[in-house]
Design a protein around this motif. Structure first.
Motif, PDB file in Angstrom:
ATOM      1  N   SER A  59      27.486 -17.458  73.294  1.00 48.40           N
ATOM      2  CA  SER A  59      26.965 -18.468  72.382  1.00 48.40           C
ATOM      3  C   SER A  59      25.443 -18.448  72.409  1.00 48.40           C
ATOM      4  O   SER A  59      24.826 -18.232  73.445  1.00 48.40           O
ATOM      5  CB  SER A  59      27.486 -19.856  72.758  1.00 48.40           C
ATOM      6  OG  SER A  59      27.134 -20.166  74.073  1.00 48.40           O
ATOM      7  N   PHE A  60      24.856 -18.625  71.235  1.00 48.39           N
ATOM      8  CA  PHE A  60      23.409 -18.725  71.125  1.00 48.39           C
ATOM      9  C   PHE A  60      23.080 -19.800  70.103  1.00 48.39           C
ATOM     10  O   PHE A  60      23.905 -20.154  69.270  1.00 48.39           O
ATOM     11  CB  PHE A  60      22.778 -17.380  70.722  1.00 48.39           C
ATOM     12  CG  PHE A  60      22.944 -17.033  69.267  1.00 48.39           C
ATOM     13  CD1 PHE A  60      21.936 -17.308  68.362  1.00 48.39           C
ATOM     14  CD2 PHE A  60      24.104 -16.443  68.804  1.00 48.39           C
ATOM     15  CE1 PHE A  60      22.082 -16.994  67.023  1.00 48.39           C
ATOM     16  CE2 PHE A  60      24.247 -16.126  67.468  1.00 48.39           C
ATOM     17  CZ  PHE A  60      23.237 -16.400  66.575  1.00 48.39           C
ATOM     18  N   GLY A  61      21.904 -20.321  70.175  1.00 47.30           N
ATOM     19  CA  GLY A  61      21.435 -21.285  69.182  1.00 47.30           C
ATOM     20  C   GLY A  61      22.354 -22.463  69.016  1.00 47.30           C
ATOM     21  O   GLY A  61      22.644 -23.188  69.970  1.00 47.30           O
ATOM     22  N   VAL A  62      22.827 -22.637  67.808  1.00 44.90           N
ATOM     23  CA  VAL A  62      23.663 -23.788  67.476  1.00 44.90           C
ATOM     24  C   VAL A  62      24.955 -23.795  68.281  1.00 44.90           C
ATOM     25  O   VAL A  62      25.383 -24.828  68.769  1.00 44.90           O
ATOM     26  CB  VAL A  62      23.969 -23.797  65.962  1.00 44.90           C
ATOM     27  CG1 VAL A  62      25.005 -24.830  65.608  1.00 44.90           C
ATOM     28  CG2 VAL A  62      22.694 -24.058  65.187  1.00 44.90           C
ATOM     29  N   ALA A  63      25.575 -22.635  68.449  1.00 47.20           N
ATOM     30  CA  ALA A  63      26.838 -22.575  69.196  1.00 47.20           C
ATOM     31  C   ALA A  63      26.627 -23.026  70.637  1.00 47.20           C
ATOM     32  O   ALA A  63      27.464 -23.725  71.203  1.00 47.20           O
ATOM     33  CB  ALA A  63      27.412 -21.164  69.162  1.00 47.20           C
ATOM     34  N   GLY A  64      25.517 -22.631  71.247  1.00 52.01           N
ATOM     35  CA  GLY A  64      25.229 -23.058  72.612  1.00 52.01           C
ATOM     36  C   GLY A  64      25.055 -24.561  72.708  1.00 52.01           C
ATOM     37  O   GLY A  64      25.552 -25.200  73.645  1.00 52.01           O
ATOM     38  N   LEU A  65      24.361 -25.142  71.754  1.00 50.25           N
ATOM     39  CA  LEU A  65      24.176 -26.596  71.748  1.00 50.25           C
ATOM     40  C   LEU A  65      25.489 -27.331  71.504  1.00 50.25           C
ATOM     41  O   LEU A  65      25.764 -28.363  72.115  1.00 50.25           O
ATOM     42  CB  LEU A  65      23.150 -26.991  70.678  1.00 50.25           C
ATOM     43  CG  LEU A  65      21.716 -26.517  70.909  1.00 50.25           C
ATOM     44  CD1 LEU A  65      20.863 -26.817  69.691  1.00 50.25           C
ATOM     45  CD2 LEU A  65      21.141 -27.167  72.146  1.00 50.25           C
ATOM     46  N   ILE A  66      26.300 -26.780  70.626  1.00 47.24           N
ATOM     47  CA  ILE A  66      27.590 -27.411  70.329  1.00 47.24           C
ATOM     48  C   ILE A  66      28.518 -27.343  71.539  1.00 47.24           C
ATOM     49  O   ILE A  66      29.219 -28.303  71.848  1.00 47.24           O
ATOM     50  CB  ILE A  66      28.209 -26.772  69.068  1.00 47.24           C
ATOM     51  CG1 ILE A  66      27.415 -27.257  67.851  1.00 47.24           C
ATOM     52  CG2 ILE A  66      29.677 -27.093  68.926  1.00 47.24           C
ATOM     53  CD1 ILE A  66      27.778 -26.592  66.570  1.00 47.24           C
ATOM     54  N   ARG A  67      28.517 -26.222  72.239  1.00 48.30           N
ATOM     55  CA  ARG A  67      29.332 -26.110  73.459  1.00 48.30           C
ATOM     56  C   ARG A  67      28.862 -27.098  74.526  1.00 48.30           C
ATOM     57  O   ARG A  67      29.659 -27.725  75.198  1.00 48.30           O
ATOM     58  CB  ARG A  67      29.271 -24.709  74.061  1.00 48.30           C
ATOM     59  CG  ARG A  67      29.776 -23.597  73.209  1.00 48.30           C
ATOM     60  CD  ARG A  67      31.268 -23.719  72.878  1.00 48.30           C
ATOM     61  NE  ARG A  67      31.561 -22.826  71.784  1.00 48.30           N
ATOM     62  CZ  ARG A  67      31.599 -23.208  70.507  1.00 48.30           C
ATOM     63  NH1 ARG A  67      31.382 -24.432  70.165  1.00 48.30           N
ATOM     64  NH2 ARG A  67      31.868 -22.335  69.566  1.00 48.30           N
ATOM     65  N   ALA A  68      27.551 -27.239  74.673  1.00 49.11           N
ATOM     66  CA  ALA A  68      27.003 -28.165  75.665  1.00 49.11           C
ATOM     67  C   ALA A  68      27.352 -29.613  75.329  1.00 49.11           C
ATOM     68  O   ALA A  68      27.515 -30.443  76.230  1.00 49.11           O
ATOM     69  CB  ALA A  68      25.492 -28.001  75.758  1.00 49.11           C
ATOM     70  N   ALA A  69      27.484 -29.916  74.042  1.00 47.31           N
ATOM     71  CA  ALA A  69      27.823 -31.275  73.610  1.00 47.31           C
ATOM     72  C   ALA A  69      29.336 -31.501  73.558  1.00 47.31           C
ATOM     73  O   ALA A  69      29.778 -32.590  73.187  1.00 47.31           O
ATOM     74  CB  ALA A  69      27.218 -31.548  72.241  1.00 47.31           C
ATOM     75  N   HIS A  70      30.133 -30.488  73.920  1.00 47.33           N
ATOM     76  CA  HIS A  70      31.604 -30.575  73.939  1.00 47.33           C
ATOM     77  C   HIS A  70      32.174 -30.941  72.570  1.00 47.33           C
ATOM     78  O   HIS A  70      33.099 -31.732  72.455  1.00 47.33           O
ATOM     79  CB  HIS A  70      32.079 -31.575  74.992  1.00 47.33           C
ATOM     80  CG  HIS A  70      31.580 -31.272  76.358  1.00 47.33           C
ATOM     81  ND1 HIS A  70      31.986 -30.174  77.072  1.00 47.33           N
ATOM     82  CD2 HIS A  70      30.663 -31.904  77.128  1.00 47.33           C
ATOM     83  CE1 HIS A  70      31.375 -30.150  78.229  1.00 47.33           C
ATOM     84  NE2 HIS A  70      30.547 -31.187  78.296  1.00 47.33           N
ATOM     85  N   MET A  71      31.600 -30.342  71.530  1.00 47.56           N
ATOM     86  CA  MET A  71      32.092 -30.563  70.174  1.00 47.56           C
ATOM     87  C   MET A  71      33.081 -29.453  69.822  1.00 47.56           C
ATOM     88  O   MET A  71      33.097 -28.407  70.462  1.00 47.56           O
ATOM     89  CB  MET A  71      30.922 -30.581  69.198  1.00 47.56           C
ATOM     90  CG  MET A  71      29.961 -31.744  69.444  1.00 47.56           C
ATOM     91  SD  MET A  71      28.524 -31.674  68.387  1.00 47.56           S
ATOM     92  CE  MET A  71      29.203 -32.275  66.881  1.00 47.56           C
ATOM     93  N   PRO A  72      33.911 -29.668  68.786  1.00 42.63           N
ATOM     94  CA  PRO A  72      34.887 -28.640  68.395  1.00 42.63           C
ATOM     95  C   PRO A  72      34.209 -27.338  67.957  1.00 42.63           C
ATOM     96  O   PRO A  72      33.071 -27.331  67.484  1.00 42.63           O
ATOM     97  CB  PRO A  72      35.621 -29.266  67.211  1.00 42.63           C
ATOM     98  CG  PRO A  72      35.340 -30.716  67.276  1.00 42.63           C
ATOM     99  CD  PRO A  72      34.039 -30.878  67.989  1.00 42.63           C
ATOM    100  N   VAL A  73      34.925 -26.253  68.098  1.00 40.29           N
ATOM    101  CA  VAL A  73      34.410 -24.924  67.779  1.00 40.29           C
ATOM    102  C   VAL A  73      34.035 -24.813  66.297  1.00 40.29           C
ATOM    103  O   VAL A  73      33.046 -24.167  65.948  1.00 40.29           O
ATOM    104  CB  VAL A  73      35.464 -23.854  68.144  1.00 40.29           C
ATOM    105  CG1 VAL A  73      35.017 -22.478  67.730  1.00 40.29           C
ATOM    106  CG2 VAL A  73      35.768 -23.900  69.637  1.00 40.29           C
TER     107      VAL A  73
END
Length: 86
Positions: free
Chosen positions: A41-55
């Motif tokens: 994950s990079f950029g937005v995907a990394g932030l979304i994973r850190a926030a525990h949001m859906p894929v």
């Protein structure tokens, strides 16, 4: 003078629509493809994973970029038509 300021402001806003739309498309869809293909994950995907949001939220970011690019294209065409009429 006021017309010149308004014209340059709308041009700057138009440029920002193109810029932010492109950034969101690359970050949203690029992050989703990278995550799916290489489990990285990079950029937005990394932030979304850190926030525990859906894929699928990365795809929403990319879709928001497509919408911004559509708005920018529509405004560009409208300005081009208005320029021909004058």
């Amino acid at each position: 003078m006021a017309n010149q300021l308004r014209k340059s402001d709308s041009g700057t806003g138009q440029g920002l629509l193109w810029l932010f739309g492109t950034i969101l498309v690359v970050q949203g869809f690029g992050s989703a493809l990278t995550e799916a293909g290489w489990d990285t994950s990079f950029g937005v995907a990394g932030l979304i994973r850190a926030a525990h949001m859906p894929v699928w939220t990365t795809l929403l970011v990319g879709l928001a970029g497509v919408v911004l690019l559509g708005v920018a294209a529509r405004r560009h065409r409208a300005r081009k038509r208005a320029g021909r009429r004058s």
